[in-house]
Write a protein that holds these residues in place. Structure first.
Motif, PDB file in Angstrom:
ATOM      1  N   VAL A   1       0.704  -1.238  -0.062  1.00 51.15           N
ATOM      2  CA  VAL A   1       0.017   0.129   0.035  1.00 51.15           C
ATOM      3  C   VAL A   1       0.839   1.159   0.084  1.00 51.15           C
ATOM      4  N   ASN A   2       0.853   2.237  -1.042  1.00 52.62           N
ATOM      5  CA  ASN A   2       1.648   3.234  -1.140  1.00 52.62           C
ATOM      6  C   ASN A   2       0.994   4.540  -0.746  1.00 52.62           C
ATOM      7  N   TYR A   3       1.738   5.370  -0.180  1.00 54.98           N
ATOM      8  CA  TYR A   3       1.161   6.570   0.154  1.00 54.98           C
ATOM      9  C   TYR A   3       2.078   7.801  -0.311  1.00 54.98           C
ATOM     10  N   PRO A   4       1.457   8.989  -0.547  1.00 53.16           N
ATOM     11  CA  PRO A   4       2.324  10.200  -1.098  1.00 53.16           C
ATOM     12  C   PRO A   4       3.580  10.765  -0.390  1.00 53.16           C
ATOM     13  N   GLU A   5       3.166  10.821   0.796  1.00 53.80           N
ATOM     14  CA  GLU A   5       4.052  11.114   1.789  1.00 53.80           C
ATOM     15  C   GLU A   5       5.130   9.725   2.376  1.00 53.80           C
ATOM     16  N   PRO A   6       6.155   9.820   2.320  1.00 50.09           N
ATOM     17  CA  PRO A   6       6.899   8.548   3.011  1.00 50.09           C
ATOM     18  C   PRO A   6       6.661   8.624   4.622  1.00 50.09           C
ATOM     19  N   ILE A   7       6.515   7.176   5.098  1.00 52.30           N
ATOM     20  CA  ILE A   7       6.275   6.850   6.345  1.00 52.30           C
ATOM     21  C   ILE A   7       7.638   6.370   6.808  1.00 52.30           C
ATOM     22  N   GLU A   8       7.961   6.780   8.067  1.00 55.37           N
ATOM     23  CA  GLU A   8       9.160   6.213   8.724  1.00 55.37           C
ATOM     24  C   GLU A   8       9.150   5.128   9.431  1.00 55.37           C
ATOM     25  N   TRP A   9       8.973   3.760   8.598  1.00 58.82           N
ATOM     26  CA  TRP A   9       8.483   2.659   9.400  1.00 58.82           C
ATOM     27  C   TRP A   9       9.868   2.196  10.270  1.00 58.82           C
ATOM     28  N   THR A  10       9.769   1.646  11.258  1.00 57.68           N
ATOM     29  CA  THR A  10      10.407   0.808  12.079  1.00 57.68           C
ATOM     30  C   THR A  10      10.306  -0.748  11.815  1.00 57.68           C
ATOM     31  N   GLU A  11      11.026  -1.430  11.291  1.00 54.04           N
ATOM     32  CA  GLU A  11      10.776  -2.813  10.950  1.00 54.04           C
ATOM     33  C   GLU A  11      11.443  -3.456  12.338  1.00 54.04           C
ATOM     34  N   ASP A  12      10.716  -4.656  12.885  1.00 52.64           N
ATOM     35  CA  ASP A  12      10.941  -5.558  14.104  1.00 52.64           C
ATOM     36  C   ASP A  12      11.634  -6.789  13.379  1.00 52.64           C
ATOM     37  N   ALA A  13      12.974  -6.933  13.795  1.00 60.55           N
ATOM     38  CA  ALA A  13      13.710  -7.820  13.000  1.00 60.55           C
ATOM     39  C   ALA A  13      13.366  -9.123  13.850  1.00 60.55           C
ATOM     40  N   TYR A  14      12.874  -9.070  15.206  1.00 58.38           N
ATOM     41  CA  TYR A  14      12.600 -10.300  15.865  1.00 58.38           C
ATOM     42  C   TYR A  14      11.274 -10.898  15.133  1.00 58.38           C
ATOM     43  N   SER A  15      10.406  -9.974  15.051  1.00 55.18           N
ATOM     44  CA  SER A  15       8.974 -10.201  14.480  1.00 55.18           C
ATOM     45  C   SER A  15       9.158 -10.966  13.280  1.00 55.18           C
ATOM     46  N   ILE A  16      10.145 -10.495  12.134  1.00 57.68           N
ATOM     47  CA  ILE A  16      10.321 -10.876  10.783  1.00 57.68           C
ATOM     48  C   ILE A  16      11.045 -12.062  10.791  1.00 57.68           C
ATOM     49  N   ARG A  17      11.939 -12.333  11.686  1.00 56.46           N
ATOM     50  CA  ARG A  17      12.654 -13.592  11.882  1.00 56.46           C
ATOM     51  C   ARG A  17      11.711 -14.777  12.328  1.00 56.46           C
ATOM     52  N   ARG A  18      10.918 -14.457  13.298  1.00 58.97           N
ATOM     53  CA  ARG A  18       9.873 -15.445  13.925  1.00 58.97           C
ATOM     54  C   ARG A  18       8.948 -15.767  12.659  1.00 58.97           C
ATOM     55  N   ALA A  19       8.442 -14.916  12.009  1.00 62.82           N
ATOM     56  CA  ALA A  19       7.710 -15.287  10.789  1.00 62.82           C
ATOM     57  C   ALA A  19       8.200 -16.015   9.700  1.00 62.82           C
ATOM     58  N   ASN A  20       9.559 -15.813   9.605  1.00 63.73           N
ATOM     59  CA  ASN A  20      10.176 -16.757   8.497  1.00 63.73           C
ATOM     60  C   ASN A  20      10.237 -18.140   9.091  1.00 63.73           C
ATOM     61  N   GLU A  21      10.363 -18.455  10.342  1.00 62.60           N
ATOM     62  CA  GLU A  21      10.483 -19.735  10.924  1.00 62.60           C
ATOM     63  C   GLU A  21       9.174 -20.346  10.827  1.00 62.60           C
TER      64      GLU A  21
ATOM     65  N   PHE B   1       6.895 -19.417   8.509  1.00 58.55           N
ATOM     66  CA  PHE B   1       6.787 -19.805   7.222  1.00 58.55           C
ATOM     67  C   PHE B   1       7.491 -21.052   6.652  1.00 58.55           C
ATOM     68  N   HIS B   2       8.720 -21.405   7.483  1.00 58.65           N
ATOM     69  CA  HIS B   2       9.342 -22.502   7.019  1.00 58.65           C
ATOM     70  C   HIS B   2       8.403 -23.682   7.335  1.00 58.65           C
ATOM     71  N   GLU B   3       8.073 -23.868   8.544  1.00 60.64           N
ATOM     72  CA  GLU B   3       7.242 -24.675   8.975  1.00 60.64           C
ATOM     73  C   GLU B   3       5.955 -25.219   7.941  1.00 60.64           C
ATOM     74  N   TYR B   4       5.261 -24.066   7.473  1.00 63.91           N
ATOM     75  CA  TYR B   4       4.129 -24.158   7.003  1.00 63.91           C
ATOM     76  C   TYR B   4       4.394 -24.502   5.265  1.00 63.91           C
ATOM     77  N   THR B   5       5.697 -24.081   4.858  1.00 65.64           N
ATOM     78  CA  THR B   5       6.017 -24.379   3.778  1.00 65.64           C
ATOM     79  C   THR B   5       6.282 -26.110   3.805  1.00 65.64           C
ATOM     80  N   VAL B   6       6.994 -26.725   4.536  1.00 69.69           N
ATOM     81  CA  VAL B   6       7.320 -27.938   4.587  1.00 69.69           C
ATOM     82  C   VAL B   6       6.039 -29.025   4.830  1.00 69.69           C
ATOM     83  N   ARG B   7       5.272 -28.427   5.539  1.00 67.16           N
ATOM     84  CA  ARG B   7       4.009 -29.076   5.940  1.00 67.16           C
ATOM     85  C   ARG B   7       3.109 -29.161   4.534  1.00 67.16           C
ATOM     86  N   HIS B   8       3.220 -28.342   3.784  1.00 69.73           N
ATOM     87  CA  HIS B   8       2.321 -28.196   2.387  1.00 69.73           C
ATOM     88  C   HIS B   8       3.074 -29.071   1.434  1.00 69.73           C
ATOM     89  N   ARG B   9       4.498 -29.080   1.428  1.00 63.97           N
ATOM     90  CA  ARG B   9       5.426 -29.732   0.450  1.00 63.97           C
ATOM     91  C   ARG B   9       4.973 -31.336   0.715  1.00 63.97           C
TER      92      ARG B   9
END
Length: 269
Positions: free
Chosen positions: A226-246, A248-256
């Motif tokens: 979703v794009n906006y005319p004025e840039p938003i200063e987002w702070t990404e949460d590295a821990y949350s992204i890492r946990r989501a990747n974990e 996703f890996h479980e989810y992908t393996v299960r479906h394969r």
């Protein structure tokens, strides 16, 4: 203080993003998490707004939500994720102006549809997609919502092949209900030779030509940006992204594994 969050989710098993009584929805889970953590009292009173809605079974990488809170120190991804199911997670946050509206303030959105491309002529799909780019009346490519204006501007369509899969990215100023899934249906009809480009051009002239389209299955659709005319200063949460990747890996393996199991269930001819 007004806070915005980027939310991602696997829509399988949910009755869409928008809260509804007596069924599980993405917003229902988000509301529960925000209230249990006492980040907001009542979401409506807190001015909760999302960038849009997704239907049953549709996913998102970047659904933007915003709300007012007097506890901004708690309105961060890793805290909110502690109360969310694995299929839903926040991964970035930002402080935004008091009048920030993630839906009305957006200037464009991008969706991706992933499908099997084995039975389609991809060059025909690419050629046909160019017809849809620009400002058109997409009345034949949506589920009608009363007298809602059906004119939209598609900024670009990108069709790519990845192994046996085809990815179709569509970016527009905004989308009508079921618009992306019906566009995908139309493009695959051209790609399979059932219809031609002349027909597709006719579909963009609903005052002279009208035809209903089935929606492509929801499981292939993801809200990407979703794009906006004025840039938003987002702070990404590295821990949350890492946990989501974990997750996703479980989810992908299960479906394969399930894909292989299902292949074994049917006797070979």
């Amino acid at each position: 203080m007004r806070v915005a969050l980027k939310i991602a989710y696997i829509g399988t098993g949910y009755h869409g993003s928008q809260i509804q009584p007596d069924v599980g929805t993405i917003e229902g889970e988000i509301f529960r998490a925000l209230t249990e953590l006492d980040i907001v009292g009542d979401p409506k009173d807190a001015g909760y707004i999302s960038a849009g809605r997704t239907d049953t079974g549709v996913h998102a990488r970047e659904m933007v939500i915003a709300f007012d809170t007097d506890k901004p120190n708690l309105a961060i991804p890793r805290v909110i994720n502690s109360k969310l199911p694995k299929a839903i997670w926040a991964w970035a946050h930002a402080e935004v102006p008091d009048d920030f509206d993630p839906r009305r303030g957006a200037i464009s959105r991008k969706y991706r549809y992933v499908m099997s491309g084995e039975k389609y002529d991809i060059s025909s799909i690419r050629s046909a997609s160019k017809i849809l780019v620009g400002k058109h009346d997409f009345a034949n490519f949506c589920s009608k919502e009363g007298d809602k204006n059906t004119i939209r501007t598609i900024e670009k369509i990108d069709v790519r092949v990845s192994g046996t899969l085809t990815k179709i990215d569509i970016q527009a100023n905004s989308f009508l209900w079921n618009m992306v899934r019906k566009i995908v249906t139309a493009l695959t009809m051209v790609g399979s030779g059932v219809r031609d480009e002349e027909w597709l051009q006719q579909m963009l002239e609903p005052e002279f030509y009208e035809e209903g389209l089935e929606c492509a299955p929801p499981y292939g659709l993801t809200l990407m940006e979703v794009n906006y005319p004025e840039p938003i200063e987002w702070t990404e949460d590295a821990y949350s992204i890492r946990r989501a990747n974990e997750v996703f890996h479980e989810y992908t393996v299960r479906h394969r594994v399930m894909a292989e199991v299902m292949d074994h269930l049917v006797p070979k001819e």
